[in-house]
Every structure is written in C-alpha cells, then in structure tokens.
Design an enzyme around this catalytic site. Structure first.
Site, short mmCIF file in Angstrom:
data_model
loop_
_atom_site.label_atom_id
_atom_site.label_comp_id
_atom_site.label_asym_id
_atom_site.label_seq_id
_atom_site.Cartn_x
_atom_site.Cartn_y
_atom_site.Cartn_z
N SER A 92 0.86 -1.20 0.00
CA SER A 92 0.00 0.00 0.00
C SER A 92 0.88 1.23 0.00
CB SER A 92 -0.86 0.01 1.27
OG SER A 92 -0.05 0.43 2.38
N ASP A 93 0.32 2.37 -0.33
CA ASP A 93 1.09 3.59 -0.12
C ASP A 93 1.02 3.92 1.38
OD1 ASP A 93 1.51 6.46 -2.32
OD2 ASP A 93 2.56 5.88 -0.48
N TRP A 94 1.85 4.94 1.73
CA TRP A 94 2.03 5.23 3.17
C TRP A 94 0.71 5.53 3.86
CZ3 TRP A 94 6.12 5.08 6.51
CH2 TRP A 94 5.91 5.67 7.76
#
Ligand code: GLC
Length: 688
Positions: free
Chosen positions: A255-257
């Site tokens: 996932s992104d941050w």
C-alpha cells in the site's frame, strides 16, 4: 528460491509472525519510526522497513532478525530511490525528455548500485503515472503525458534497478507506482478522486504498468486515491481482476504510506478491522506505515474474519520476494563497498550526460551557443546559484554540496576567459544576460499542487527589467513541471528548459550554452498557455467543433489561445534537420513507415525522430494523433539516415463500448517528424 522452501518456512510460522511479514514501518516524508524496536525485530514483526541507515546499522538490525528471531527471516530494507541515491540525476520528467531509455536504464542501475551498497534492497520506483495536468506536483516524478513513451521509460527504469536478477548485490527490487490513474486526480490535486472510463484506464493509464510487469517488476504500490468510487487500496477489480489476472502480476503489492488507515477517511470502511479486511482481500499484501495489519489482522485471522488462505497467500509472496532478493543467502551488506561506489567519477559522468540530454532548447534567435570569448556575461536570477533545487523534489540522500548550480557551472566553463557578473545591477553592463528562473524544488513533488503554473513570485517583473536593458536575454528554466510561459516565449531571445537537472545540472547547462553539447531534448508534456487550459495533452480526442480561431462557437477559450506555447515532442537543436522521402507500406499485420533525416548543419547532433498515427474514422472517437514510435539518431554534419518504423496493427486498436480490444479496418494518417505538430504526412489503410 524453490516454492518448497517457501512452503516449509510458511508452515512453521505463527499467525503473528505471518502478520509481521506484511507489516512495514519506518520513516517517510511524513515522519514515522526511525529507530526500530529491537524487541519487534526479535519477534519478527517488521517484514520490511523504510529508513536510511548506515551499512553498519543495517547489519546490526539484520543480525537481530536473522540470528535472534525464532525463524531468522531477514528484513527487507526499502527507500524512495527515485532519480538517484547520492549521485542525483535529473528528475524523471526531465530524464524522459532525453527520449533515451538506455540512458534512463543506466541511471537507474547506478542508483541501484549506490543504494544497495548501503543496504537498501527495495526502491519505491519507478513512478509510471501518466500525467496530463501539470498543476499536479507529482508530474515531476513521471515520464509525461504520453502512454507509448511512458511504457518505454517504465521498462527501462525497471530493468535498470533490477537487472536480470535482483539478488545480485548491486541491484534492488523495483516498485511500479502508483497503481493506478494517480495522475488523473480531479483539479490536478494530489490524493484527489479519479473517475474515468474503463476504456481510458486500459488505453492510457495501465500500459506503463503492463510494461513494468512485462519487465518483471517485483512489486507494485497501490495508490492513495479512490478510483471510480473505490479506494485503490481496497479495489479488488484493479488489484486482483486486472493486476493479477489480466496483467499476470505475481509479485507483492504494497500500500502507499498509511493508505490502509485512509480507507476510513475515504469513508469506505467504518472500523480499522473493516479497512484491513477490505485491503488484504482486495489484494494488498503489505501495509506501509498504518500499523493496522500489525494491530488487528492476527486476531481477525484467528477468529476467521479473514481466511487464513488470504493471509498465507500474501506471506508466501513476501517470502518469495525476500528469497528473490537473495536475502536468505546474503542478508548482510559489505560495509566497505559503498566507499568505492558512491559518487564515483563514472557516476558523475553519467549524471552530466543525463542532464545534458534531458534539457530542451525551446527558443534560439541565433544567440546560442555563446562564444567563450564573450567579454562579460551576467548570470542572474533566483535560481542562478540554487544548487539545492537542482536535486529536485525526491532527492533521496543527494546533497547540495555535491550539486553544481547553474552559476557554478558557467564559472567552471568560462571564468578563465569571461567576466561573470552575478548581480542584477551589473547586468546592464554585460554583453549577454543569462537569467535563471523557475521553481525551487519545493514547488513540485508530493502535495505540491499549483493553481497557477506560471513563473512564481515576481520573476516576470524581473525578466521585464532585464529585457528593458536591450541586451540579448537567455532564459534558463529550472522547474519541476511544465510551465505556462507565453511572455518568456515571446520576449526571450533564447530559452533553455533545464528542469531540476541533478547534481551536474550546472555543468550540463554550461555545456549547452557554450556549444560543447548540441541540445537534443524534446518535451514530454505540453506547455499550455495557462493553467486554465488544463488538463491539456496532445493526444486528445476530436470534438464535433474543433477550435477555429475566428469562430466563437468552437471548442476553445475566449481569453487565451488554445494552441500550446510549446507542444509535446518539441525541442530545438543548434543544427538543422531535414525530413524527406516518406514511404509507407502495409502487409498483413503491420505497416512500415520510413523517412530520410539529413543533418543540414555544420555540427553533429542527436535528433529524436517521432512517428505518429491517427485513426481517421472509428467506432469510438479516437485521439487526433498518437505516438507509436521514436528513434534517437546521431547525425554528423551533412549525414543522412533513413529511419524506419514497423508497427503491428495490434498497436492501433482500442477498447470498444463492451471493453473488447479491437483493431478496425479503415484509413489512417501517419506522420514522421520532429514533434507532434510537424512532420511528413502519409496515409495507409487496414483492409482486413
Ligand atoms: C509517499 C508516496 C510514495 C512513497 C511512499 C514512501 O507518500 O506517495 O510515492 O514511495 O510515501 O515514502
């Protein structure tokens, strides 16, 4: 690594240890954890970690994981090595203007060598998002508005980072990001909603990801935004149906941050547990930075809320990734390796060549190249001596102390022959003025969206005052996005688009200004007249009322010209290239177009020859033209070369209303030219 070993290891793992492999902590641009808990490591709860550590520290932390945890599973250390590690190259948008995938591959390899020599084994790059709206700050990180060029750059950068086998100690595993359609955020605003047809998704935004997957990219990062109402982080259609089943991606999705947490902000889930279930069941394998997997997933699996098979599938891929990175065989980094690798002469040399080829000569009323015997040169402007901004918006561990500003580069080149004055007052006494304007690096990159993409602050006023001196005015642009610069285009005598050109920007600008390098760069985004024209891109669809200058009721604006200030593919040279002898031939499943390019000037140069096609009539409205090939030719003075492109008809298809990919018979136009607005024009017909 055989699957057998992965299965053996998986069979020994507790649910907590499995969740640990799907958990990524560390630091990002938002802050975070930069000193990992040693107890967490011993408990096997950091599968991967984002942070820049000294090699010795990496080995210390890795030793805890390998020798003091129950199963000895190594940690995968990751960072954002976007356009260089310590040898910083031009921002990716600039690098794409070289139209030189081989050079981009070389730069990515250098970044991998430097990063891996200090213990980073996973980079969150390349960013392969197509961007048609330069209000968006992250246009800086991609390869521009065109899908065909985006595919070539994605492939090159993945190959550069990974090589044939990223277990090698000078390679890193890459990450194609941000899946998918991130550049189409409404209003050019980062993180904003994306809504588009599935045809546009498949024809414009997915192909660079497919190119990365075909280049065997090891990981993909899901994006922050919602796509047609479903967050990418929980979008099973995107992450499983398309990415895994249609595109055949078998690697790890990260996932992104903090994006798993943002599922709550999207109001797609109401609780942490619902967000976690939605993300992992959609196809996210690793939770970057939200800690939600770490906090609730084990219990959810134990209770059967998330099936153990879903957990095991994700863990299996992470273990395979670590084996493929060679971490089980070689978990430690050679603490002396970086001393001979980082910022070595060869890397600096490539950084300078990359900067030279990324720069685009936009205008030249005969005053460039400057003579090295020019008596007095004024080098002025807010970015003239800004070495830091040359590093761009994702500068990793690049240091301004290793970066050459434009002023310094010009001094390096000619201060023994010319007098260089660096203050505006003295400019009026010079023979020529070099004005360095544009955006500091903080004005582009993540979250750095602008409603006005003109020159910021009072730079236009500044240029007006310089113009008033009546002296030859060379404008050097240092920026992280396409700008709207109609006044500059009108009033400067010469314009060099230098972007944020990396640590060798200054020397490369001097190489071009004094003719030691004949500029060859070509734009990969349209430079619109104003931000109000955005999104603006060359390969737009026809309309029923194409813009006609003097007919009000056609598709244009009342208060600005619809024509771009500079078009896609545009860039000048110090020599002249003549295009002639277009030939077009068809056979059963492809067409071939060729032309002769002659260097009619007195100096050698590199010319990016471009091939465009237009499907004249189709059962869905098609772009007015599309790039379908390019070739960067080196031509000595007087040399002529015949260039030929063979394009399979399968490249000319599109998705029909029912999402079937079709190639329709009919007439096509074809151009071979120096940019998207000019060129030799021909026709061909697909008869099938
Ligand atoms: C950022 C970016 C992503 C980056 C990640 C880790 O928010 O969106 O591109 O790789 O976080 O720093």
């Amino acid at each position: 690594m055989s699957q057998k070993k992965v299965e053996e290891l998986l069979s020994k793992m507790t649910i907590e240890e499995k969740v640990g492999q799907l958990t990524q902590y560390g630091t990002s641009i938002y802050g975070g954890v930069n000193s990992p808990s040693e107890d967490y490591i011993r408990a096997g709860r950091y599968g991967s970690f984002i942070c820049f550590f000294e090699p010795e520290t990496i080995n210390h932390l890795q030793k805890l994981a390998v020798e003091e945890s129950r199963l000895g599973i190594p940690i995968l250390f990751a960072n954002d090595v976007i356009h260089g590690y310590k040898t910083i190259f031009p921002i990716p948008l600039a690098e794409a203007c070289s139209w030189n995938p081989e050079l981009a591959e070389k730069a990515a390899y250098i970044a991998a060598k430097e990063a891996s020599s200090e213990g980073t084994k996973w980079t969150f790059a390349p960013m392969v998002d197509i961007s048609r709206d330069s209000r968006w700050g992250r246009v800086a990180e991609g390869a521009g508005e065109d899908t065909y060029l985006g595919r070539k750059m994605a492939q090159a950068r993945v190959k550069g980072f990974q090589g044939e086998d990223y277990s090698a100690n000078d390679r890193v595993v890459a990450c194609a990001k941000h899946y998918v359609g991130y550049g189409a955020g409404e209003g050019g605003r980062d993180y904003n909603s994306v809504d588009m047809s599935l045809q546009t998704l498949h024809e414009t935004y997915l192909p660079p990801f497919k190119a990365a997957i075909d280049a065997k990219v090891g990981t993909v990062m899901s994006a922050f935004h919602s796509f047609n109402g479903i967050p990418c982080t929980t979008n099973k259609y995107l992450l499983t149906e398309i990415l895994k089943k249609t595109l055949g991606f078998k690697g790890v999705v990260v996932s992104d941050w903090d994006a798993v947490n943002e599922i709550l902000q999207h109001r797609f889930a109401g609780t942490k547990a619902d967000a976690v279930k939605a993300a992992i069941e959609a196809g996210v394998d690793i939770d970057m930075g939200s800690a939600y997997f770490d906090e609730v997933l084990a219990e959810m699996v134990a209770k059967g809320v998330v099936p153990i098979e879903v957990l095991d599938n994700a863990v299996r891929k992470v273990l395979q990734l670590k084996y493929d990175c060679g971490l089980f065989d070689n978990p430690y980094v050679d603490v002396n390796l970086h001393k001979s690798v980082i910022l070595c002469d060869e890397h600096i040399k490539v950084a300078r060549q990359s900067a030279r080829e990324s720069m685009v000569l936009l205008k030249n009323e005969g005053i460039l190249p400057l003579k090295k015997t020019t008596k007095k040169i004024a080098v002025v402007g807010p970015l003239a001596d800004d070495a830091k901004s040359m590093l761009g918006c994702w500068s990793c561990l690049g240091s301004e102390h290793n970066s050459v500003s434009i002023l310094k580069g010009i001094q390096n080149a000619v201060s023994d022959k010319c007098t260089i004055v660096a203050n505006q007052k003295a400019a009026s006494k010079a023979d020529v003025i070099v004005a360095v304007v544009g955006e500091i690096s903080n004005l582009s990159g993540e979250g750095k969206n602008r409603t006005d993409i003109g020159l910021p602050d009072n730079q236009l006023q500044f240029l007006n005052e310089l113009k008033a001196t009546g002296l030859p005015l060379v404008v050097v642009l240092c920026n992280g996005r396409p700008l709207s610069i109609p006044w500059v285009a009108e009033n400067a005598d010469a314009i060099l688009e230098a972007w944020h050109g990396g640590i060798q920007a200054g020397n490369a600008v001097a190489d071009i200004l004094f003719g030691d390098y004949n500029p060859s760069g070509k734009l990969v985004n349209t430079f619109p007249y104003a931000a109000g024209c955005l999104p603006f891109y060359y390969n737009h669809l026809s309309t029923g009322r194409p813009p006609l200058k003097h007919i009000i009721h056609t598709s244009k604006y009342m208060d600005a010209p619809i024509d771009p200030v500079f078009c896609f593919g545009y860039g000048l040279s110090y020599t002249k290239y003549k295009y002639s002898d277009l030939k077009v031939n068809c056979d059963n499943d492809s067409f071939t177009a060729s032309a002769v390019i002659k260097n009619e000037g007195k100096i050698p140069g590199d010319e990016v020859v471009q091939l465009y096609v237009s499907d004249l009539v189709a059962s869905r409205v098609r772009p007015v033209k599309e790039l379908k090939g390019f070739d960067k030719l080196h031509l000595d003075a007087g040399q002529a070369i015949e260039v030929s492109f063979t394009v399979p008809y399968s490249e000319l298809g599109f998705y029909d209303y029912d999402m079937n990919y079709i190639v329709e018979p009919g007439d096509f136009k074809v151009w071979i030219g120096p940019n998207c607005c000019e060129g030799l024009e021909g026709m061909f017909t697909i008869n099938r």
